[in-house]
Design a protein around this motif. Structure first.
Motif, mmCIF file in Angstrom:
data_model
loop_
_atom_site.group_PDB
_atom_site.id
_atom_site.type_symbol
_atom_site.label_atom_id
_atom_site.label_comp_id
_atom_site.label_asym_id
_atom_site.label_seq_id
_atom_site.Cartn_x
_atom_site.Cartn_y
_atom_site.Cartn_z
ATOM 1 N N TRP A 53 45.767 44.737 34.218
ATOM 2 C CA TRP A 53 45.065 45.109 35.352
ATOM 3 C C TRP A 53 44.947 46.636 35.847
ATOM 4 C CZ3 TRP A 53 44.010 41.517 39.643
ATOM 5 C CH2 TRP A 53 44.205 40.221 39.335
ATOM 6 N N THR A 54 43.862 46.807 36.665
ATOM 7 C CA THR A 54 43.505 48.519 36.897
ATOM 8 C C THR A 54 43.260 48.133 38.524
ATOM 9 O OG1 THR A 54 41.325 47.838 36.555
ATOM 10 C CG2 THR A 54 42.448 48.570 34.781
ATOM 11 N N PRO A 78 42.887 40.034 34.116
ATOM 12 C CA PRO A 78 42.801 38.839 33.666
ATOM 13 C C PRO A 78 43.315 37.686 34.791
ATOM 14 C CG PRO A 78 44.739 39.943 32.447
ATOM 15 C CD PRO A 78 43.886 40.889 33.363
ATOM 16 N N GLU A 79 42.694 36.720 34.913
ATOM 17 C CA GLU A 79 42.996 35.561 35.770
ATOM 18 C C GLU A 79 44.289 34.874 35.151
ATOM 19 O OE1 GLU A 79 43.569 31.908 37.495
ATOM 20 O OE2 GLU A 79 42.333 31.758 35.419
ATOM 21 N N PRO A 80 45.314 34.768 35.674
ATOM 22 C CA PRO A 80 46.630 34.308 35.154
ATOM 23 C C PRO A 80 46.548 33.193 34.626
ATOM 24 C CG PRO A 80 46.684 34.205 37.688
ATOM 25 C CD PRO A 80 45.417 35.079 37.406
ATOM 26 N N LEU A 81 45.829 31.971 34.924
ATOM 27 C CA LEU A 81 45.474 30.919 34.162
ATOM 28 C C LEU A 81 44.541 30.954 32.944
ATOM 29 C CD1 LEU A 81 45.726 28.229 37.205
ATOM 30 C CD2 LEU A 81 47.597 29.478 35.820
ATOM 31 N N GLY A 82 44.143 32.081 32.550
ATOM 32 C CA GLY A 82 43.353 32.062 31.507
ATOM 33 C C GLY A 82 41.786 31.811 31.794
ATOM 34 N N ASP A 87 40.074 39.127 40.908
ATOM 35 C CA ASP A 87 40.254 40.488 41.578
ATOM 36 C C ASP A 87 41.294 40.029 42.872
ATOM 37 O OD1 ASP A 87 37.872 42.478 41.125
ATOM 38 O OD2 ASP A 87 37.233 40.556 40.643
ATOM 39 N N LEU A 88 42.263 41.066 43.056
ATOM 40 C CA LEU A 88 42.837 40.955 44.105
ATOM 41 C C LEU A 88 42.751 41.990 45.353
ATOM 42 C CD1 LEU A 88 46.532 39.863 42.841
ATOM 43 C CD2 LEU A 88 45.590 38.801 44.785
ATOM 44 N N VAL A 89 42.768 42.061 46.734
ATOM 45 C CA VAL A 89 42.704 42.890 47.614
ATOM 46 C C VAL A 89 43.980 42.866 48.601
ATOM 47 C CG1 VAL A 89 41.544 43.914 49.468
ATOM 48 C CG2 VAL A 89 40.318 43.235 47.627
ATOM 49 N N PRO A 168 38.955 34.508 41.785
ATOM 50 C CA PRO A 168 39.006 33.283 42.228
ATOM 51 C C PRO A 168 40.228 32.729 42.959
ATOM 52 C CG PRO A 168 39.167 32.805 40.008
ATOM 53 C CD PRO A 168 39.185 34.293 40.262
ATOM 54 N N ALA A 169 40.181 31.467 43.631
ATOM 55 C CA ALA A 169 41.364 30.996 44.369
ATOM 56 C C ALA A 169 42.729 30.948 43.365
ATOM 57 C CB ALA A 169 41.027 29.568 44.946
ATOM 58 N N SER A 170 42.480 30.537 42.044
ATOM 59 C CA SER A 170 43.502 30.266 41.218
ATOM 60 C C SER A 170 44.213 31.672 40.949
ATOM 61 C CB SER A 170 43.130 29.691 39.877
ATOM 62 O OG SER A 170 41.844 30.323 39.525
ATOM 63 N N ALA A 171 43.589 32.734 41.083
ATOM 64 C CA ALA A 171 44.299 34.071 40.729
ATOM 65 C C ALA A 171 45.257 34.185 41.649
ATOM 66 C CB ALA A 171 43.177 35.192 41.134
#
Length: 205
Positions: A53-54, A78-82, A87-89, A168-171
């Motif tokens: 992550w950055t 990377p999305e945790p479920l692969g 993205d996170l804010v 996305p929501a799964s993140a």
């Protein structure tokens, strides 16, 4: 004449500013802005960063008259479920600002009513949807209803609203891992890694 922006639904709201680029110097500039406000607003950032992550953006809401009233920090990885990129804010704001609800895609300027709904739906005897450490303190996060393309979590830290909005929501599953938020006002780790500007923070999606 005044410096507020006008929302048709919420009325006057503080203007939101986003840095075009992101690096340690720009983060320092935002921190100087927030430290000059009557009430210092934390700038929450994950540290240590999750693998891959950055930091991808920083913004703040406020004007010269009222000072900074909210901050936002974007991260990508990377999305945790692969399933690809995520993205996170993270947003810290005083009550009545509405920046967090804007990113969460929910109506109003404060999430209190949605938080009450989440608590009622989840059940009084159940724990929160996620737990992270914020400013050295264990902090519960509650998932509130939001558009299907994202997940939105709400809590309170240092007497202010704390939002974590994920695409996305799964993140949002990243928040189930060992996430620690550090107030960058207390010091910017020199090892922070910066990436390309977040399209979500810049409103390009």
């Amino acid at each position: 004449m005044h410096s507020h922006w006008r929302c048709d639904n919420c009325g006057d709201v503080p203007p939101f500013h986003v840095a075009e680029h992101i690096n340690a110097e720009i983060v320092g500039t935002v921190l100087r802005e927030s430290s000059s406000a009557p009430e210092r607003i934390p700038l929450w950032g994950p540290w240590p960063l999750p693998p891959g992550w950055t930091i991808t953006g920083v913004g703040w809401a406020g004007d010269d008259r009222s000072g900074v009233r909210a901050t936002a920090l974007a991260c990508s990885g990377p999305e945790p479920l692969g399933g690809g990129p995520a993205d996170l804010v993270f947003i810290a704001e005083q009550p009545g600002v509405g920046l967090g609800t804007r990113f969460a895609g929910i109506p109003g300027i404060d999430p209190g009513y949605l938080l009450s709904e989440a608590l009622a739906e989840h059940g009084a005897g159940c724990g929160p949807h996620a737990k992270i450490k914020v400013g050295g303190h264990p902090t519960p996060l509650w998932c509130v209803k939001s558009p299907e393309d994202r997940s939105a979590y709400v809590s309170e830290a240092k007497g202010m609203w704390l939002y974590a909005v994920a695409w996305p929501a799964s993140a949002g599953y990243l928040l189930a891992e060992h996430v620690v938020l550090h107030d960058l006002s207390d010091g910017v780790p020199p090892e922070l890694v910066f990436g390309a500007p977040s399209p979500y923070l810049h409103g390009r999606v």
